[in-house]
Design a protein around this motif. Sequence first.
Motif, PDB file in Angstrom:
ATOM      1  N   PHE A  99      44.883 -46.693  17.834  1.00 24.49           N
ATOM      2  CA  PHE A  99      44.499 -47.746  18.616  1.00 24.49           C
ATOM      3  C   PHE A  99      43.830 -47.154  19.910  1.00 24.49           C
ATOM      4  O   PHE A  99      43.006 -47.743  20.537  1.00 24.49           O
ATOM      5  N   ARG A 100      44.859 -46.372  20.605  1.00 27.37           N
ATOM      6  CA  ARG A 100      44.436 -45.802  21.944  1.00 27.37           C
ATOM      7  C   ARG A 100      43.090 -45.109  21.594  1.00 27.37           C
ATOM      8  O   ARG A 100      41.965 -44.985  22.498  1.00 27.37           O
ATOM      9  N   PHE A 101      42.705 -44.247  20.693  1.00 25.10           N
ATOM     10  CA  PHE A 101      41.584 -43.409  20.527  1.00 25.10           C
ATOM     11  C   PHE A 101      40.486 -44.442  20.306  1.00 25.10           C
ATOM     12  O   PHE A 101      39.506 -44.431  20.990  1.00 25.10           O
ATOM     13  N   SER A 102      40.560 -45.584  19.351  1.00 23.08           N
ATOM     14  CA  SER A 102      39.525 -46.500  19.126  1.00 23.08           C
ATOM     15  C   SER A 102      39.235 -47.280  20.576  1.00 23.08           C
ATOM     16  O   SER A 102      37.949 -47.484  20.831  1.00 23.08           O
ATOM     17  N   ALA A 103      40.334 -47.642  20.906  1.00 21.32           N
ATOM     18  CA  ALA A 103      40.133 -48.478  22.508  1.00 21.32           C
ATOM     19  C   ALA A 103      39.236 -47.403  23.458  1.00 21.32           C
ATOM     20  O   ALA A 103      38.323 -47.960  23.931  1.00 21.32           O
ATOM     21  N   ASP A 125      51.319 -53.461  21.661  1.00 24.03           N
ATOM     22  CA  ASP A 125      50.937 -52.010  20.916  1.00 24.03           C
ATOM     23  C   ASP A 125      51.220 -52.244  19.194  1.00 24.03           C
ATOM     24  O   ASP A 125      52.233 -53.087  19.084  1.00 24.03           O
ATOM     25  N   PHE A 126      50.598 -51.502  18.664  1.00 21.29           N
ATOM     26  CA  PHE A 126      51.026 -51.455  17.141  1.00 21.29           C
ATOM     27  C   PHE A 126      52.237 -50.797  17.110  1.00 21.29           C
ATOM     28  O   PHE A 126      52.760 -50.029  17.761  1.00 21.29           O
ATOM     29  N   ALA A 127      53.151 -51.240  15.928  1.00 28.30           N
ATOM     30  CA  ALA A 127      54.648 -50.812  15.871  1.00 28.30           C
ATOM     31  C   ALA A 127      54.686 -49.305  15.531  1.00 28.30           C
ATOM     32  O   ALA A 127      55.436 -48.605  16.111  1.00 28.30           O
ATOM     33  N   ALA A 128      53.934 -48.845  14.331  1.00 28.41           N
ATOM     34  CA  ALA A 128      54.165 -47.568  14.119  1.00 28.41           C
ATOM     35  C   ALA A 128      53.426 -46.519  15.378  1.00 28.41           C
ATOM     36  O   ALA A 128      52.431 -47.192  15.957  1.00 28.41           O
ATOM     37  N   GLU A 129      53.968 -45.455  15.353  1.00 31.38           N
ATOM     38  CA  GLU A 129      53.358 -44.350  16.199  1.00 31.38           C
ATOM     39  C   GLU A 129      51.945 -44.230  15.908  1.00 31.38           C
ATOM     40  O   GLU A 129      51.121 -43.952  16.761  1.00 31.38           O
ATOM     41  N   LEU A 171      38.834 -53.705  17.087  1.00 33.50           N
ATOM     42  CA  LEU A 171      37.597 -54.671  17.233  1.00 33.50           C
ATOM     43  C   LEU A 171      37.012 -55.531  15.955  1.00 33.50           C
ATOM     44  O   LEU A 171      36.982 -54.834  14.767  1.00 33.50           O
ATOM     45  N   PRO A 172      36.733 -56.712  16.425  1.00 31.04           N
ATOM     46  CA  PRO A 172      36.302 -57.370  15.119  1.00 31.04           C
ATOM     47  C   PRO A 172      34.964 -57.065  14.688  1.00 31.04           C
ATOM     48  O   PRO A 172      33.984 -56.054  15.091  1.00 31.04           O
ATOM     49  N   THR A 173      34.397 -57.685  13.147  1.00 29.89           N
ATOM     50  CA  THR A 173      33.041 -57.247  12.791  1.00 29.89           C
ATOM     51  C   THR A 173      31.962 -57.725  13.551  1.00 29.89           C
ATOM     52  O   THR A 173      30.997 -57.214  13.615  1.00 29.89           O
TER      53      THR A 173
END
Length: 168
Positions: free
Chosen positions: A91-95, A81-85, A27-29
């Motif tokens: 990302f999933r946790f944050s979202a 999705d982001f490239a690295a696992e 998410l942005p600032t």
Amino acid sequence: MEIPAINLKAIVLVHWLLTVWGCMAWLPTSYAWVNFSVFAIGVWAIAQRDSIDAVLMFLVGMVVTIVTDIVHFGIFYPINDFAAESGRNVFRFSAGMAILSLLLKPASCFFVYQMYRERGGDYNVNFGFITVSRDREAYQSIDQQEEPSTPANPFNHAQDSKPAVRTY
């Protein structure tokens, strides 16, 4: 059914924690600025227990953040999705935490509104032709009825004369 009492501190703490976790990855600032500004107003509402304005501003801020969170999710949610696992997991946790915060905000607004009412707040809305008000000054209290100066005379006749015949 009675509404359970939820502490304002708990509401601010839960949404603060979910917002911190939501800001970890994507998410942005502007998302952080909007939400943390509203939490600052929430701290003000906690510090001044008798302030109606602080609770009302916190309530309005929470409603505004519902709208801005939806806009932020709609604009900034990545398609890929982001490239690295590990990046995908963060990302999933944050979202998930940001979405959970958004889902809890309407319930929190309901409880904050109840606190606003408990502190003596009353709503008066005027849109020009539509008026919603809870002004009770025009009502007469049942406890303090005025005594009439003369006894009531429903048949409109003199006290000394015989009762008049009523016509129906």
